[in-house]
Design an enzyme around this catalytic site. Structure first.
Site, short mmCIF file in Angstrom:
data_model
loop_
_atom_site.label_atom_id
_atom_site.label_comp_id
_atom_site.label_asym_id
_atom_site.label_seq_id
_atom_site.Cartn_x
_atom_site.Cartn_y
_atom_site.Cartn_z
CE LYS A 120 -1.70 1.62 4.02
NZ LYS A 120 -1.36 3.04 4.25
CG ASN A 121 2.24 2.77 3.52
OD1 ASN A 121 1.10 3.11 3.22
ND2 ASN A 121 2.63 2.53 4.75
CG ASP A 168 -3.80 10.69 11.83
OD1 ASP A 168 -3.19 10.90 12.89
OD2 ASP A 168 -3.24 10.35 10.78
NE ARG A 197 -1.38 12.59 8.02
CZ ARG A 197 -1.29 13.82 8.48
NH1 ARG A 197 -2.31 14.35 9.10
NH2 ARG A 197 -0.19 14.52 8.32
CG ASP A 217 2.84 1.31 9.74
OD1 ASP A 217 2.21 2.12 10.43
OD2 ASP A 217 3.32 1.57 8.63
CB ILE A 277 7.30 6.66 14.63
CG1 ILE A 277 8.37 5.56 14.56
CG2 ILE A 277 7.16 7.36 13.27
CD1 ILE A 277 9.75 5.99 14.19
N1 EPU Z 1 6.82 14.49 10.85
C1 EPU Z 1 6.97 15.82 11.15
N2 EPU Z 1 6.96 16.72 10.14
C2 EPU Z 1 6.81 16.35 8.84
C3 EPU Z 1 6.65 15.00 8.53
C4 EPU Z 1 6.65 14.07 9.56
O1 EPU Z 1 7.11 16.19 12.32
O2 EPU Z 1 6.83 17.23 7.97
C5 EPU Z 1 6.84 13.50 11.92
C6 EPU Z 1 5.53 12.73 12.05
O3 EPU Z 1 4.59 13.48 12.81
C7 EPU Z 1 5.97 11.47 12.73
C8 EPU Z 1 7.35 11.23 12.09
O4 EPU Z 1 7.78 12.49 11.58
O5 EPU Z 1 6.13 11.70 14.10
C9 EPU Z 1 7.38 10.20 10.98
O6 EPU Z 1 6.35 10.43 10.06
P1 EPU Z 1 6.50 10.06 8.51
O7 EPU Z 1 6.49 11.33 7.74
O8 EPU Z 1 7.65 9.14 8.33
O9 EPU Z 1 5.16 9.26 8.25
P2 EPU Z 1 4.22 9.33 6.98
O10 EPU Z 1 5.02 9.49 5.74
O11 EPU Z 1 3.14 10.32 7.23
C10 EPU Z 1 4.28 6.77 6.49
C11 EPU Z 1 3.29 5.65 6.33
C12 EPU Z 1 2.71 5.28 7.68
C13 EPU Z 1 3.83 4.87 8.60
C14 EPU Z 1 4.85 6.02 8.70
C15 EPU Z 1 6.07 5.71 9.53
C16 EPU Z 1 2.33 6.04 4.17
C17 EPU Z 1 1.14 6.39 3.37
N3 EPU Z 1 2.19 6.09 5.47
O12 EPU Z 1 3.57 7.89 7.01
O13 EPU Z 1 1.87 4.13 7.44
O14 EPU Z 1 3.31 4.60 9.88
O15 EPU Z 1 5.31 6.37 7.38
O16 EPU Z 1 6.73 4.65 9.01
O17 EPU Z 1 3.38 5.70 3.62
C18 EPU Z 1 -0.13 2.84 7.51
O18 EPU Z 1 0.27 2.22 6.53
O19 EPU Z 1 -1.17 2.51 8.12
C19 EPU Z 1 0.60 4.02 7.97
C20 EPU Z 1 0.09 4.87 8.81
#
Ligand code: EPU
Length: 419
Positions: free
Chosen positions: A22-23, A117, A93, A305, A327
């Site tokens: 998915k991701n 969320d 998101r 996850d 995280i």
């Molecule tokens: N963060 C910031 N600022 C930003 C971006 C992120 O502070 O500009 C923080 C977030 O709040 C969090 C941390 O950095 O505390 C890591 O977040 P990240 O950006 O890595 O997460 P994401 O890209 O929003 C993806 C996956 C998530 C998975 C996370 C961590 C997708 C669509 N989502 O989210 O997957 O938990 O990485 O590995 O790729 C899921 O599949 O159910 C899911 C939630």
């Protein structure tokens, strides 16, 4: 409304297949805005998030169709409406990753700000500062991000944290920028490598994917490609959790053990036998598992996850586990649902203390997000009576044929639709 009903099950036995990640697919679909033409993706999971991302592409002027199971064709015209509306970003998101590629290709993008969320606060400051470093001007107004750039120029970007989404947005913008971009402290997840592979096939020059330093030489134009997605490591982990909880022996077809090293190591410490096999991954749990402490970290550490699954496993394992979330600030609502199932779990700040019990007790519970929903369902495999997981639509966001696949290996699980 849709619910999933689970009864005590096990031992599980047989082969269960993993779908595409998915991701990964969500980001590859975002990358299709980078060049006009026809893309052909394979191993695409049939899940709600893919349908929503396809809807977003359609709203921008693309056409998508699924000619055969697992396949997705995207037709991208020369011109697109570079906008992501609130209704779609609010549902998912991950839509935020269209921002970088849209501004790179069209010089402007208007993308709704994602809301909050169940994971606690999820800022996007790193996405925005990476795009600013490349020369985009960013304005936030009326709930939208407005990004503009006459030209993007390669730059040095240092991420405060290896954010998956910020790395992807920066990478997809940098591939069409003038000159070289270096992204330091980049995320290293297998899905980042899949995206870099896809972009490179399109003609991009991305080096270092899988390490914490990405180097990207911008090119003038890209072209569409065919690509087969990597398997979903979190889905594979869900079946490992299922067999860990219910006992038995499973072959997880299509799984990539090299993407799951830390998890395989942890589950080995808990008492499971897991090894690579021709089909993917073979796993056996022949006795009650033993708890171990767990701490989530960016890849190659243990993925956040996996955590709801590992907590679910610990609720019925022998001994005590301390689970630390590093995280996200939130992501604990499923703990209260597990407590409703008789689990002995307490949260304290970003720690969870789990005292394992022989059995849980089936109860009505609610899925608050994709992984939490899956974790509650697999916990139900060792809960006396019936566990009814409400709001199963969350599970449908990330799992293809969840109920059917688990039934196929002997789980007593069914779907109940109130429609
Ligand atoms: N963060 C910031 N600022 C930003 C971006 C992120 O502070 O500009 C923080 C977030 O709040 C969090 C941390 O950095 O505390 C890591 O977040 P990240 O950006 O890595 O997460 P994401 O890209 O929003 C993806 C996956 C998530 C998975 C996370 C961590 C997708 C669509 N989502 O989210 O997957 O938990 O990485 O590995 O790729 C899921 O599949 O159910 C899911 C939630």
């Amino acid at each position: 409304m849709s619910a999933i009903v689970v009864r005590p099950s096990g031992p599980l036995e047989g082969t269960i297949a993993v779908s595409g990640a998915k991701n990964s697919v969500l980001k590859l679909l975002a990358a299709t805005v980078l060049a006009p033409g026809r893309y052909h993706l394979r191993n695409v999971p049939d899940i709600a998030d893919v349908a929503w991302m396809s809807e977003l592409l359609t709203a921008m002027g693309m056409r998508t169709n699924r000619p055969a199971p697992g396949e997705l064709v995207v037709d991208a015209p020369e011109d697109l409406l570079p906008e992501a509306p609130y209704e779609l970003v609010e549902k998912m998101r991950a839509s935020i990753v269209v921002l970088g590629p849209l501004v790179a290709r069209f010089g402007r993008a208007r993308v709704s700000l994602p809301g909050g969320d169940d994971f606690g606060s999820r800022p996007i400051d790193m996405h925005l500062s990476a795009l600013s470093a490349l020369g985009a001007t960013i304005e936030l107004a009326h709930g939208f991000i407005e990004a503009r750039a006459t030209v993007l120029r390669g730059a040095r970007i240092g991420l405060d944290f290896p954010s998956v989404g910020a790395t992807e947005n920066a990478m997809m913008a940098a591939v069409l920028a003038k000159g070289t971009t270096v992204i330091d402290n980049a995320a290293r997840e297998p899905e980042i490598v899949d995206l870099a592979t896809f972009l490179n096939r399109m003609g991009a020059q991305v080096r270092g994917a899988g390490s914490s330093r990405l180097e990207i030489d911008g090119v003038d134009a890209l072209s569409p490609v065919e690509h087969t997605l990597i398997p979903d490591r979190i889905e594979a982990a869900t079946y490992l959790a299922a067999v860990g909880i219910a006992g038995g022996e499973l072959t997880i077809a299509g799984a990539r053990p090299d993407h799951m090293d830390m998890l395989v190591h942890k589950l080995g410490q808990m008492g499971m036998r897991i090894s690579p096999c021709n089909e993917g991954l073979w796993a056996m749990a022949s006795r009650r598992l033993t708890s171990v402490d767990i701490s989530t970290l960016p890849y190659p550490g243990l993925a956040t996850d996996y955590k709801p699954l590992l907590v679910a496993m610990s609720t019925v394992a022998d001994s005590v586990a301390i689970v630390t979330e590093n995280i996200f600030s939130g992501r604990f609502r499923y703990v209260d649902e597990l407590v409703r199932m008789g689990a002995d779990v307490r949260t304290d700040g970003h720690h969870v203390v789990v005292r394992g019990k022989e059995w849980l007790s089936g109860a009505p519970v609610r899925a608050h997000d994709i992984r939490a929903g899956a974790a509650l369902a697999v916990a139900g495999l060792r809960a006396q009576g019936e566990t009814v997981v409400a709001d199963a639509h969350h599970i449908d966001r990330g799992y293809e044929r969840f109920v059917e696949k688990l039934r196929g290996v002997g789980a007593d699980i069914e779907r109940k639709d109130d429609r």
